[in-house]
Structures are given as structure tokens and as C-alpha cells.
Design an enzyme around this catalytic site. Structure first.
Site: not given
Ligand code: IPE
Ligand code: IPE
Ligand code: MG
Length: 253
Positions: A26, A43, A137
Site C-alpha cells: 500500500d 503503481h 518460490l
Molecule cells: C489494499 O489497499 C489492497 C491492496 C494493496 C491491493 P487499499 O489502499 O485499497 O486499502 P484500503 O481500502 O485503503 O484499506
Molecule cells: C496500493 O497503493 C496499490 C493498490 C491498491 C492497487 P494505493 O494505490 O492504495 O496507494 P495509496 O494508499 O493511495 O497511497
Molecule cells: Mg491505499
């Protein structure tokens, strides 16, 4: 199908490194935003980190790495970002699978794949088939995955397999149908990005996993940070309901 008994009932040997690491990657968006870049860049950088983590797991002889890439709730994001994430997923599969294969990595994708377009579904199938004999792995990507979805699809399969069964169902009846039935439960869970929540990741499987949260955003995560998480894991005492004395052999039982 190889099926592991639940680590919530068996205390694994004290091991130098965790056997199974599960990660919520995240913070990509915030990483990009802090650099005045579009979320997309975060990303893309996040995929680079996946490469680095795979290398780190191979070097540290960690056998299972499970990564949350796209949750069943992430469809709620702006259409443009969802489309971009799907394209990035497809492109990463096209570019990385051969290299994963050369390095002895088996790739699996768990989640409700039916919502992906057919070209992405066939890329996933080919990647899974092409790496199916690798054992160094086991890399699992959770995509359109939700922990509740996983439990419900397992319940449905379990009931369909023995429709006439009238006895009480047990955990061990359900476990073979869960998406991660091929792996032991995660030993170490890492969430980057500062949130301290599970976000509907492996709800069943994380029952006794050691949890590690870091504020570091996923694109800024690195092997030093990874080793810090492993060190934290190694300093914990996994009791699975027992007392500390039972584990250190200071009492009978
Ligand atoms: C959780 O990330 C899912 C992934 C990393 C794929 P999010 O950024 O979507 O999580 P929430 O919704 O803030 O908890
Ligand atoms: C996690 O990073 C990746 C996905 C959920 C696909 P985020 O896109 O949630 O990044 P933040 O949380 O907005 O910084
Ligand atoms: Mg996020």
C-alpha cells in the site's frame, strides 16, 4: 493437492526466516503524490518493488510470497485508474513471467478472475501453467481478491462436494477449498503505507500470523526494510494459545 495442516493448531519450528510472507503493498498513490507525479507512476514503481521482493525471498530462501495487488473493493476507484492497473498487470505478466520461470518461481493468481477480460485471464492461465513445475518460490498474486469472497467460495465448493452430508462441518472440511490451500498459513504479514488494517485480505489464513506495519510507502520499501520486518518477526514468541513456559519447556504439558 498438497494440503498443509493449520499452523493455528501446530506450532511451527522456530525458524530463522518466515516460510510464508504475505504483503499488502500500500502507498503507491501517496508516494507519487508526494513527488507531484500521477498515481500511475507510483503503481509502475510498485511493480519494480515486487521484482526486488521476489529476489529478496529467493536469496533468503523464503518459500511463499503472497502479494495483495488488487482488492475486490478496488473496483470503486476511478475508472481511469482501474483500467491503468489492469493494463499494468497484463504488461507485467508479459514481461516478467519468463524471468520468474528461469529463477524457479511458480506463479499463481488468486481471486475472482471471472471479472477480468478474457485476454488477461488467458495471460494468467499461461503464466500459471508455464511455471507450474517450479518449487523455489511460490509467488501468489491476489487480484480481485477478498477474504470474505474466499471463504464463501470455499463454503459453496465444500457443500457442493458432499451435498448429502448431514454431520457438522469442521474447519478441515473447508480448508482444502480455500484459495491458499496449497500453502501453509502466512508466518509474517507486512503492510506498508501506514494503515493498520487487513482490508479484507486473507481473513481465514491470518488468524495467527505475526503482523508488521510500517509507514514506509510501498515504492520506497526495500530489502533493508524487509530485513527489519523479518527481524521483528524473529523476536516474537508465537504461542498459539499456549503459555510462554510451555514453549520454553519450563513446565510439563
Ligand atoms: C489494499 O489497499 C489492497 C491492496 C494493496 C491491493 P487499499 O489502499 O485499497 O486499502 P484500503 O481500502 O485503503 O484499506
Ligand atoms: C496500493 O497503493 C496499490 C493498490 C491498491 C492497487 P494505493 O494505490 O492504495 O496507494 P495509496 O494508499 O493511495 O497511497
Ligand atoms: Mg491505499
Amino acid at each position: 493437492m498438497a494440503f498443509f495442516s493449520s499452523s493455528t493448531r501446530q506450532v511451527p519450528d522456530a525458524v530463522a526466516v518466515p516460510d510464508h510472507v504475505a504483503v499488502i503493498m500500500d502507498g503507491n498513490g501517496r508516494w507519487a503524490k508526494s513527488r507531484f507525479l500521477p498515481r500511475f507512476t507510483g503503481h509502475v514503481k510498485g511493480v519494480e518493488l515486487v521484482r526486488e521482493m521476489v529476489r529478496a525471498c529467493l536469496e533468503r530462501k523464503i518459500h511463499y510470497l503472497t502479494l495483495f495487488a488488487f482488492s475486490s473493493e478496488n473496483w470503486r476507484r476511478p475508472q481511469e485508474e482501474v483500467t491503468m492497473l489492469m493494463q499494468l498487470f497484463a504488461k507485467s505478466l508479459q514481461q516478467e513471467v519468463e524471468k520468474l520461470h528461469r529463477n524457479g518461481v511458480r506463479l499463481r493468481v488468486i481471486g475472482d478472475l471471472s471479472r477480468f477480460d478474457s485476454s488477461l485471464q488467458s495471460l494468467i492461465r499461461d503464466a500459471e501453467l508455464g511455471t507450474a513445475d517450479n518449487t523455489k518460490l511460490e509467488l501468489t498474486i491476489a487480484a480481485n481478491y477478498g477474504g470474505r469472497w474466499d471463504i464463501m467460495q470455499a463454503v459453496n465448493k465444500m457443500l457442493a462436494a458432499q451435498p448429502s452430508k448431514r454431520d457438522t462441518w469442521s474447519e478441515s472440511d473447508l480448508e482444502p477449498y480455500l484459495s491458499m490451500a496449497f500453502a501453509p498459513e502466512p508466518d509474517l504479514f507486512i503492510r506498508t503505507g501506514g494503515e493498520e488494517r487487513i482490508s479484507n485480505f486473507l481473513l481465514w489464513q491470518l488468524a495467527y500470523t505475526e503482523l508488521y506495519f510500517t509507514k514506509t510507502l510501498w515504492p520506497a520499501f526495500n530489502t533493508t526494510e524487509f530485513d527489519r520486518a523479518i527481524l521483528s518477526y524473529q523476536q516474537r514468541e508465537r504461542r498459539f494459545g499456549r503459555t510462554s513456559e510451555q514453549l520454553t519447556g519450563q513446565s510439563d504439558a
